[in-house]
Design an enzyme around this catalytic site. Structure first.
Site, PDB file in Angstrom:
ATOM      1  N   ALA A  11      49.628  40.235  43.103  1.00 20.09           N
ATOM      2  CA  ALA A  11      49.818  41.648  43.411  1.00 20.09           C
ATOM      3  C   ALA A  11      49.356  42.423  42.185  1.00 20.09           C
ATOM      4  O   ALA A  11      49.938  42.293  41.108  1.00 20.09           O
ATOM      5  CB  ALA A  11      51.290  41.945  43.702  1.00 20.09           C
ATOM      6  N   ALA A  41      41.795  35.112  44.478  1.00 20.88           N
ATOM      7  CA  ALA A  41      41.736  35.933  45.683  1.00 20.88           C
ATOM      8  C   ALA A  41      40.508  36.824  45.667  1.00 20.88           C
ATOM      9  O   ALA A  41      39.817  36.984  46.681  1.00 20.88           O
ATOM     10  CB  ALA A  41      43.004  36.767  45.804  1.00 20.88           C
ATOM     11  N   GLY A 207      28.243  41.763  31.772  1.00 21.72           N
ATOM     12  CA  GLY A 207      28.697  43.052  32.266  1.00 21.72           C
ATOM     13  C   GLY A 207      27.555  43.864  32.847  1.00 21.72           C
ATOM     14  O   GLY A 207      26.748  43.366  33.640  1.00 21.72           O
ATOM     15  N   GLY A 210      23.824  42.534  33.040  1.00 23.16           N
ATOM     16  CA  GLY A 210      23.350  41.486  33.928  1.00 23.16           C
ATOM     17  C   GLY A 210      23.895  40.118  33.591  1.00 23.16           C
ATOM     18  O   GLY A 210      25.008  39.986  33.078  1.00 23.16           O
ATOM     19  N   ASP A 237      34.606  38.667  39.101  1.00 24.45           N
ATOM     20  CA  ASP A 237      35.011  37.876  40.266  1.00 24.45           C
ATOM     21  C   ASP A 237      34.133  38.199  41.467  1.00 24.45           C
ATOM     22  O   ASP A 237      33.748  37.308  42.231  1.00 24.45           O
ATOM     23  CB  ASP A 237      36.473  38.154  40.618  1.00 24.45           C
ATOM     24  CG  ASP A 237      37.425  37.831  39.493  1.00 24.45           C
ATOM     25  OD1 ASP A 237      37.127  36.908  38.707  1.00 24.45           O
ATOM     26  OD2 ASP A 237      38.474  38.502  39.392  1.00 24.45           O
TER      27      ASP A 237
END
Length: 292
Positions: A11, A41, A207, A210, A237
């Site tokens: 969460a 996730a 970042g 690239g 992610d």
């Protein structure tokens, strides 16, 4: 094919702040919201939104049913997500006006993985499937070893970074994924050059600048896409989930990296983590606009 992911489910509790607080400093938040997150996730949602078949292996607490349902709604197979007596993992995320963040994570149920459940999930794995791993869960090394034995391509994201954890799993993975800072830290810890990390394939993200992939086929560099960032949380992610989906669809590495770069760029223009990850058609439209 299938992308399996032994990954965290959190969460994410977001606080908008005028600046990230320094040691001992109190800063008043200007906004707050809660959403689905955790490196695992996020990566599962990204891969599913990119069009891959994704089976998530993980755990939540009795308070985590909403997170499982959110994963299911994004097209992730959640049959192998357990409910434990540990609380669901959560993260406190401060985001400043430039989109930079500072994060504190409570692992909770993410560290309560069960080997028997992992074995049952990977009983469905076939040669050529992909397994994603990160450092936010338990049982990482054993899962990597089992997946390798089944002929899966094991992709390991070394975050949150821990050099000892990388050493433990390095012999059982096919691809190591790090950001530029983590790559430098690992090279220093191992006493090797940054381009000599002891894994067959290495993907280093930079970042907004690239990413660079190194493997037997050589070196592939794909630049980032300039956007105005609102929230950089989960960008890496998103990149990895889309990249893995591209590989799963047999895209060449360079094309998979371009797709991932587009997805990550779109994500940082939106606040949030898993809930802010764009769908494949949005990414393709965004990339097409950049060509015209």
């Amino acid at each position: 094919m299938t992308i399996f992911n032994l990954g965290s489910i959190n969460a994410d509790q977001f606080y908008g702040v005028p600046r990230l607080p320094g040691p001992g400093e109190t800063v008043a938040a200007t906004a707050r919201h809660t959403g689905l997150g955790g490196k695992g996730a996020n990566q599962s949602v990204a891969a599913a939104r990119a069009g891959a078949r994704v089976a998530h292996i993980g755990a939540v607490g009795m308070d985590g049913g909403w997170a499982v349902e959110r994963l299911r709604a994004y097209g992730v197979d959640v049959r192998h997500v357990a409910v434990t007596d540990q609380p669901t993992g959560h993260a406190i995320i401060n985001v400043d006006g430039a989109g930079e963040n500072a994060i504190v994570i409570f692992p909770g149920a993410n560290r309560a993985q069960d080997r028997a459940r992992i074995d049952a999930a990977l009983a469905e794995a076939r040669p050529g499937d992909i397994l994603l791993l990160q450092n936010e869960t338990s049982c990482v090394r054993d899962t990597a070893r089992l997946a390798r034995a089944k002929g899966c391509r094991v992709i390991y994201s070394a975050a949150p970074f821990d050099a000892a954890a990388v050493r433990e799993v390095a012999d059982h993975i096919d691809m190591l994924v790090l950001n530029a800072v983590e790559a430098a830290q690992l090279a220093a810890a191992l006493g090797v050059a940054g381009d000599a990390l002891p894994v067959g394939e290495v993907l280093v993200t930079h970042g907004a600048d690239g990413a660079v992939w190194r493997g037997d086929a050589g070196i592939v560099e794909v630049p980032g896409i300039a956007v105005t960032a609102v929230d950089t949380t989960g960008a890496g992610d998103t990149y990895l989930g889309y990249f893995a989906a591209g590989l799963d669809a047999d895209l060449p590495v360079e094309e998979a990296m371009r797709l991932a770069a587009g997805a990550a760029a779109l994500k940082v223009t939106r606040p949030g983590t898993a809930d802010a990850i764009p769908a494949r058609d949005e990414v393709e439209a965004f990339l097409a606009d950049r060509k015209t």
